[in-house]
Design a protein around this motif. Sequence first.
Motif, PDB file in Angstrom:
ATOM      1  N   GLU A 103       0.822  -1.206   0.000  1.00 30.73           N
ATOM      2  CA  GLU A 103       0.000   0.000   0.000  1.00 30.73           C
ATOM      3  C   GLU A 103       0.858   1.258   0.000  1.00 30.73           C
ATOM      4  N   TRP A 104       1.961   1.222   0.754  1.00 31.68           N
ATOM      5  CA  TRP A 104       2.908   2.348   0.717  1.00 31.68           C
ATOM      6  C   TRP A 104       3.427   2.558  -0.697  1.00 31.68           C
ATOM      7  N   GLN A 105       3.864   1.468  -1.335  1.00 30.57           N
ATOM      8  CA  GLN A 105       4.462   1.573  -2.663  1.00 30.57           C
ATOM      9  C   GLN A 105       3.452   2.060  -3.689  1.00 30.57           C
ATOM     10  N   ALA A 106       2.228   1.531  -3.624  1.00 35.88           N
ATOM     11  CA  ALA A 106       1.201   1.945  -4.578  1.00 35.88           C
ATOM     12  C   ALA A 106       0.891   3.427  -4.435  1.00 35.88           C
ATOM     13  N   ASP A 107       0.842   3.921  -3.201  1.00 33.96           N
ATOM     14  CA  ASP A 107       0.543   5.328  -2.975  1.00 33.96           C
ATOM     15  C   ASP A 107       1.664   6.223  -3.504  1.00 33.96           C
ATOM     16  N   LEU A 108       2.889   5.844  -3.232  1.00 34.97           N
ATOM     17  CA  LEU A 108       4.028   6.627  -3.709  1.00 34.97           C
ATOM     18  C   LEU A 108       4.145   6.582  -5.231  1.00 34.97           C
ATOM     19  N   ASP A 109       3.865   5.429  -5.818  1.00 33.34           N
ATOM     20  CA  ASP A 109       3.933   5.313  -7.281  1.00 33.34           C
ATOM     21  C   ASP A 109       2.947   6.253  -7.951  1.00 33.34           C
ATOM     22  N   LEU A 110       1.714   6.290  -7.446  1.00 28.08           N
ATOM     23  CA  LEU A 110       0.668   7.079  -8.087  1.00 28.08           C
ATOM     24  C   LEU A 110       0.803   8.575  -7.811  1.00 28.08           C
ATOM     25  N   LYS A 111       1.143   8.934  -6.586  1.00 28.51           N
ATOM     26  CA  LYS A 111       1.103  10.344  -6.200  1.00 28.51           C
ATOM     27  C   LYS A 111       2.439  11.057  -6.330  1.00 28.51           C
ATOM     28  N   LEU A 112       3.521  10.364  -6.059  1.00 24.14           N
ATOM     29  CA  LEU A 112       4.831  11.014  -6.097  1.00 24.14           C
ATOM     30  C   LEU A 112       5.593  10.686  -7.378  1.00 24.14           C
ATOM     31  N   PHE A 113       5.779   9.402  -7.669  1.00 19.37           N
ATOM     32  CA  PHE A 113       6.612   9.048  -8.816  1.00 19.37           C
ATOM     33  C   PHE A 113       5.960   9.412 -10.144  1.00 19.37           C
ATOM     34  N   ALA A 114       4.641   9.387 -10.209  1.00 22.67           N
ATOM     35  CA  ALA A 114       3.983   9.832 -11.448  1.00 22.67           C
ATOM     36  C   ALA A 114       4.284  11.295 -11.710  1.00 22.67           C
ATOM     37  N   ALA A 115       4.232  12.122 -10.658  1.00 25.64           N
ATOM     38  CA  ALA A 115       4.549  13.549 -10.813  1.00 25.64           C
ATOM     39  C   ALA A 115       6.007  13.739 -11.214  1.00 25.64           C
ATOM     40  N   ILE A 116       6.895  12.969 -10.607  1.00 29.26           N
ATOM     41  CA  ILE A 116       8.320  13.055 -10.953  1.00 29.26           C
ATOM     42  C   ILE A 116       8.532  12.687 -12.421  1.00 29.26           C
ATOM     43  N   ARG A 117       7.945  11.580 -12.835  1.00 28.09           N
ATOM     44  CA  ARG A 117       8.177  11.084 -14.191  1.00 28.09           C
ATOM     45  C   ARG A 117       7.576  11.996 -15.255  1.00 28.09           C
ATOM     46  N   LEU A 118       6.357  12.458 -15.027  1.00 30.79           N
ATOM     47  CA  LEU A 118       5.721  13.325 -16.024  1.00 30.79           C
ATOM     48  C   LEU A 118       6.403  14.682 -16.092  1.00 30.79           C
ATOM     49  N   THR A 119       6.835  15.189 -14.938  1.00 31.56           N
ATOM     50  CA  THR A 119       7.563  16.453 -14.946  1.00 31.56           C
ATOM     51  C   THR A 119       8.884  16.316 -15.693  1.00 31.56           C
ATOM     52  N   ARG A 120       9.567  15.208 -15.490  1.00 31.92           N
ATOM     53  CA  ARG A 120      10.830  14.962 -16.196  1.00 31.92           C
ATOM     54  C   ARG A 120      10.624  14.956 -17.704  1.00 31.92           C
ATOM     55  N   LEU A 121       9.482  14.437 -18.156  1.00 32.75           N
ATOM     56  CA  LEU A 121       9.190  14.390 -19.582  1.00 32.75           C
ATOM     57  C   LEU A 121       8.787  15.758 -20.140  1.00 32.75           C
ATOM     58  N   ALA A 122       8.042  16.526 -19.356  1.00 38.98           N
ATOM     59  CA  ALA A 122       7.564  17.832 -19.830  1.00 38.98           C
ATOM     60  C   ALA A 122       8.619  18.924 -19.730  1.00 38.98           C
ATOM     61  N   TRP A 123       9.547  18.778 -18.812  1.00 33.72           N
ATOM     62  CA  TRP A 123      10.517  19.830 -18.486  1.00 33.72           C
ATOM     63  C   TRP A 123      11.343  20.317 -19.675  1.00 33.72           C
ATOM     64  N   PRO A 124      11.947  19.423 -20.472  1.00 32.13           N
ATOM     65  CA  PRO A 124      12.812  19.912 -21.555  1.00 32.13           C
ATOM     66  C   PRO A 124      12.092  20.840 -22.531  1.00 32.13           C
ATOM     67  N   GLY A 125      10.859  20.498 -22.914  1.00 32.46           N
ATOM     68  CA  GLY A 125      10.119  21.350 -23.839  1.00 32.46           C
ATOM     69  C   GLY A 125       9.786  22.698 -23.227  1.00 32.46           C
ATOM     70  N   MET A 126       9.398  22.688 -21.955  1.00 31.07           N
ATOM     71  CA  MET A 126       9.111  23.948 -21.269  1.00 31.07           C
ATOM     72  C   MET A 126      10.360  24.818 -21.197  1.00 31.07           C
TER      73      MET A 126
END
Length: 255
Positions: A103-126
């Motif tokens: 449950e800890w891992q699922a929560d961190l994957d959805l709320k924290l790591f998703a934000a990290i990963r999507l930001t990493r992808l969007a950042w260069p273009g911005m």
Amino acid sequence: MQLTLEGRRALITGGSRGLGLAMARAFAEAGARVAIVARDPGALEEAAGTIPGATPVAADIATEEGCARAFAAADAALGGIDVLVNNAGTSKRGPFMEVTDAEWQADLDLKLFAAIRLTRLAWPGMAERRWGRIVNVLNTGAKAPPPTGAPTAVSRAAGMALTKILAGEGAPLGINVNALLVGKIDSDQWVRRHAADPKGQTYEEWMAEAGKPIPMGRMGKAEEFAAMALALVTGPGDYVTGTAINVDGGLSPVV
């Protein structure tokens, strides 16, 4: 000052219902082209049908592969991402000793790591365009974690720290990064809680009672939350970065 997103392209996770859908509608009304991401294709198609020109993207962003697929589809459809709203999440919580590692891992994957990963992808273009806006949707538990608030308050507190780090790095690049902290706002999770409550009240009665402890005396509306998000990603938010703003009717004990 106008709240306009004319010519901008926005990616919103958790966009098929509730706060995400409200933000997608507000951004589209302000002139943005939007892509909404969620796991349920049916709910996505229904939501996208209420937003002119919206791009629905079905993906599970709790995984690295899902984040990559979601971003690639949105980026291809819109021709770039100027605004990223990391909104996907759940309100999983319980006594600390009852929360499992899974449950800890699922929560961190959805709320924290998703934000990290999507930001990493969007950042260069911005950074290349010297303009970007990122909004991380958290909750007031990030500032004032309650007992039995794990795991959600912990992942949200990490999201607030991530917001501050990114704001410092993004400022010289024209990328503003802020967080909005949800209090009690009428959304699908409250519909589900009402359905599970044995009191037999109508939804309106139940919501009115739930809103009484809030200083403003009522629950917030998704449209009110969306209006604050819109202000952060348009002209009024041009000199605002690194903040974590409570949208809670005064409920949180921490400003």
